[in-house]
Design a protein around this motif. Structure first.
Motif, PDB file in Angstrom:
ATOM      1  N   GLY A 167     -41.496 -32.138  27.567  1.00  0.00           N
ATOM      2  CA  GLY A 167     -41.371 -32.154  28.981  1.00  0.00           C
ATOM      3  C   GLY A 167     -40.525 -33.379  29.745  1.00  0.00           C
ATOM      4  N   ARG A 168     -40.208 -34.314  28.709  1.00  0.00           N
ATOM      5  CA  ARG A 168     -39.609 -35.566  29.258  1.00  0.00           C
ATOM      6  C   ARG A 168     -38.116 -35.458  29.443  1.00  0.00           C
ATOM      7  NH1 ARG A 168     -42.820 -39.986  29.021  1.00  0.00           N
ATOM      8  NH2 ARG A 168     -41.211 -40.642  30.521  1.00  0.00           N
ATOM      9  N   GLN A 169     -37.618 -36.404  30.247  1.00  0.00           N
ATOM     10  CA  GLN A 169     -35.993 -36.407  30.386  1.00  0.00           C
ATOM     11  C   GLN A 169     -35.544 -37.456  29.199  1.00  0.00           C
ATOM     12  OE1 GLN A 169     -34.096 -34.915  32.777  1.00  0.00           O
ATOM     13  NE2 GLN A 169     -35.568 -33.689  32.773  1.00  0.00           N
ATOM     14  N   TYR A 170     -34.348 -37.220  28.691  1.00  0.00           N
ATOM     15  CA  TYR A 170     -33.912 -37.796  27.479  1.00  0.00           C
ATOM     16  C   TYR A 170     -33.531 -39.083  28.011  1.00  0.00           C
ATOM     17  CZ  TYR A 170     -30.996 -38.859  23.485  1.00  0.00           C
ATOM     18  OH  TYR A 170     -30.266 -39.193  22.564  1.00  0.00           O
ATOM     19  N   ASP A 171     -33.102 -39.406  29.195  1.00  0.00           N
ATOM     20  CA  ASP A 171     -32.499 -40.754  29.431  1.00  0.00           C
ATOM     21  C   ASP A 171     -33.629 -41.597  30.070  1.00  0.00           C
ATOM     22  OD1 ASP A 171     -29.898 -39.988  29.113  1.00  0.00           O
ATOM     23  OD2 ASP A 171     -29.562 -38.858  30.853  1.00  0.00           O
ATOM     24  N   ALA A 172     -34.780 -41.031  30.265  1.00  0.00           N
ATOM     25  CA  ALA A 172     -36.027 -41.810  30.503  1.00  0.00           C
ATOM     26  C   ALA A 172     -36.295 -42.956  29.792  1.00  0.00           C
ATOM     27  CB  ALA A 172     -37.158 -41.182  30.727  1.00  0.00           C
ATOM     28  N   PRO A 173     -36.099 -44.247  30.316  1.00  0.00           N
ATOM     29  CA  PRO A 173     -36.242 -45.719  29.490  1.00  0.00           C
ATOM     30  C   PRO A 173     -37.515 -45.743  28.417  1.00  0.00           C
ATOM     31  CG  PRO A 173     -36.024 -46.053  31.770  1.00  0.00           C
ATOM     32  CD  PRO A 173     -36.115 -44.652  31.745  1.00  0.00           C
ATOM     33  N   GLU A 174     -38.671 -45.038  28.876  1.00  0.00           N
ATOM     34  CA  GLU A 174     -39.998 -44.802  27.803  1.00  0.00           C
ATOM     35  C   GLU A 174     -39.329 -44.070  26.866  1.00  0.00           C
ATOM     36  OE1 GLU A 174     -43.624 -43.097  29.060  1.00  0.00           O
ATOM     37  OE2 GLU A 174     -43.872 -44.670  30.691  1.00  0.00           O
ATOM     38  N   ILE A 175     -38.618 -42.989  26.766  1.00  0.00           N
ATOM     39  CA  ILE A 175     -38.259 -42.136  25.896  1.00  0.00           C
ATOM     40  C   ILE A 175     -37.405 -42.745  24.939  1.00  0.00           C
ATOM     41  CG2 ILE A 175     -37.296 -39.794  25.360  1.00  0.00           C
ATOM     42  CD1 ILE A 175     -39.914 -39.710  26.106  1.00  0.00           C
ATOM     43  N   GLN A 176     -36.300 -43.268  25.609  1.00  0.00           N
ATOM     44  CA  GLN A 176     -35.246 -43.847  24.764  1.00  0.00           C
ATOM     45  C   GLN A 176     -36.045 -45.126  24.051  1.00  0.00           C
ATOM     46  OE1 GLN A 176     -31.695 -43.418  24.354  1.00  0.00           O
ATOM     47  NE2 GLN A 176     -32.607 -41.820  25.448  1.00  0.00           N
ATOM     48  N   ALA A 177     -37.089 -45.914  24.368  1.00  0.00           N
ATOM     49  CA  ALA A 177     -37.637 -46.768  23.576  1.00  0.00           C
ATOM     50  C   ALA A 177     -38.262 -46.213  22.420  1.00  0.00           C
ATOM     51  CB  ALA A 177     -38.667 -47.482  24.729  1.00  0.00           C
ATOM     52  N   ASP A 178     -38.883 -45.034  22.481  1.00  0.00           N
ATOM     53  CA  ASP A 178     -39.541 -44.142  21.416  1.00  0.00           C
ATOM     54  C   ASP A 178     -38.748 -43.744  20.629  1.00  0.00           C
ATOM     55  OD1 ASP A 178     -42.198 -44.618  22.490  1.00  0.00           O
ATOM     56  OD2 ASP A 178     -42.489 -42.554  23.474  1.00  0.00           O
ATOM     57  N   LEU A 179     -37.417 -43.485  20.911  1.00  0.00           N
ATOM     58  CA  LEU A 179     -36.429 -42.639  19.932  1.00  0.00           C
ATOM     59  C   LEU A 179     -36.015 -43.433  18.975  1.00  0.00           C
ATOM     60  CD1 LEU A 179     -34.489 -40.331  22.527  1.00  0.00           C
ATOM     61  CD2 LEU A 179     -36.279 -39.796  20.829  1.00  0.00           C
ATOM     62  N   VAL A 180     -35.924 -44.875  19.291  1.00  0.00           N
ATOM     63  CA  VAL A 180     -35.315 -46.064  18.346  1.00  0.00           C
ATOM     64  C   VAL A 180     -36.440 -45.995  17.143  1.00  0.00           C
ATOM     65  CG1 VAL A 180     -35.338 -48.279  18.134  1.00  0.00           C
ATOM     66  CG2 VAL A 180     -34.451 -47.671  20.139  1.00  0.00           C
TER      67      VAL A 180
END
Length: 302
Positions: free
Chosen positions: A74-87
């Motif tokens: 349910g999260r937006q791909y570009d959200a800073p939190e998500i980008q930090a997790d994807l790393v």
């Protein structure tokens, strides 16, 4: 008679399953008689795996093993939190047309794209199978209650419901995790008559999960609870302790061998597992040190 309602404690790393039965609530054991089910989904060839069977493939098949779905759904791909997790994730992700996180794995040796809801549905289908296998022949798991973080938005909650629907089950309720914790504590105290009928008693519940920290203040009177306040740190969890320990060990290993284990996916997974074991070793009171041994972590060096 066995009731059909099951409760699912969906964590970022593990899933626990309970079932309402005559005489109380029982934790449901999986095929390996464990209460803990790794929250993992793995794809290999034409097969898909979930739970403990996916955990056995996590190191060798890391590019096709999906985890941390609770944080991605349910999260937006570009959200800073998500980008930090994807790393910190080793499977492929992409931005879907609606802006949410999509997942790409190899299925039947070809690229296969899916949503986080579809991936989570595979895990929930596994939960359904575990429950049915733990009950008499012919039992069908259908109705369920699932826990979600209190900070989940309406979009995230609807995405969770979509995953449940894809799995072929019926969600009676999405319950906030902090409320479920308070209810679990209060229901037995209430049955023993330990709460006052009029004077509220205040309790604080602290929940440090794999990826989130929750503090909740609740009042109890006989037959009733009320959540007075709840706060979250969505970026603090057990994984952060693991990573600090892993970085400490990795620095020692790099100094000795020149190998950077944190930059190699397989070595990284092995190091994080070793760090988690060390964390658990030093958790009991009075234990102040731990030794970490990881065989063949990188370039055939221990």
């Amino acid at each position: 008679r066995t009731m059909s309602v099951i409760g699912i404690d969906l964590g970022n790393e593990n899933v626990y399953i309970a079932q309402a039965k005559r005489g109380g609530i029982d934790l449901v054991l999986n095929e390996n008689t464990n209460r803990k089910n790794p929250s993992l989904v793995s794809f290999q060839g034409k097969e898909r795996f979930a739970g403990e069977s996916a955990a056995t493939l996590a190191k060798s098949n890391f590019k096709n093993t999906v985890k941390w779905l609770k944080r991605l759904i349910g999260r937006q791909y570009d959200a800073p939190e998500i980008q930090a997790d994807l790393v910190n994730l080793h499977f492929k992700t992409f931005k879907q047309e609606d802006g949410r996180v999509g997942i790409e794995v190899k299925y039947n040796d070809e690229p296969f794209q899916m949503s986080c809801e579809q991936a989570l549905a595979v895990m929930l289908t596994k939960v359904k199978t575990i429950v049915e296998d733990a009950n008499p022949a012919g039992f069908k798991a259908s109705d369920m209650v699932i826990s979600v973080p209190g900070y989940f938005t309406d979009v995230e909650r609807r995405a969770m419901l979509d995953a449940v629907e894809i799995s072929g089950m019926n969600c009676l309720c999405l319950m906030n995790e902090h409320t479920a914790t308070a209810l679990s504590y209060g229901i037995y105290k209430n049955n023993r008559g330990e709460f006052d009928a009029k004077e509220p008693q205040h309790y604080m519940f602290l929940d440090l999960g794999q990826s989130c920290y929750t503090a909740c203040v609740v009042t109890f009177v006989q037959g009733k609870l009320q959540v007075k306040s709840v706060r979250f740190d969505r970026q603090l969890g057990g994984r952060d302790f693991d990573k600090k320990i892993a970085e400490h060990y990795a620095a020692i290993h790099k100094e000795k061998t020149g190998d950077d284990v944190m930059s190699n996916p397989k070595a990284y997974i092995k190091m994080m597992a070793g760090a988690e074991k060390s964390k658990k070793d030093i958790s009991p009171k009075g234990v102040t040190n731990s030794t970490c041994n990881v065989e063949c972590i990188m370039n055939d060096k221990d």
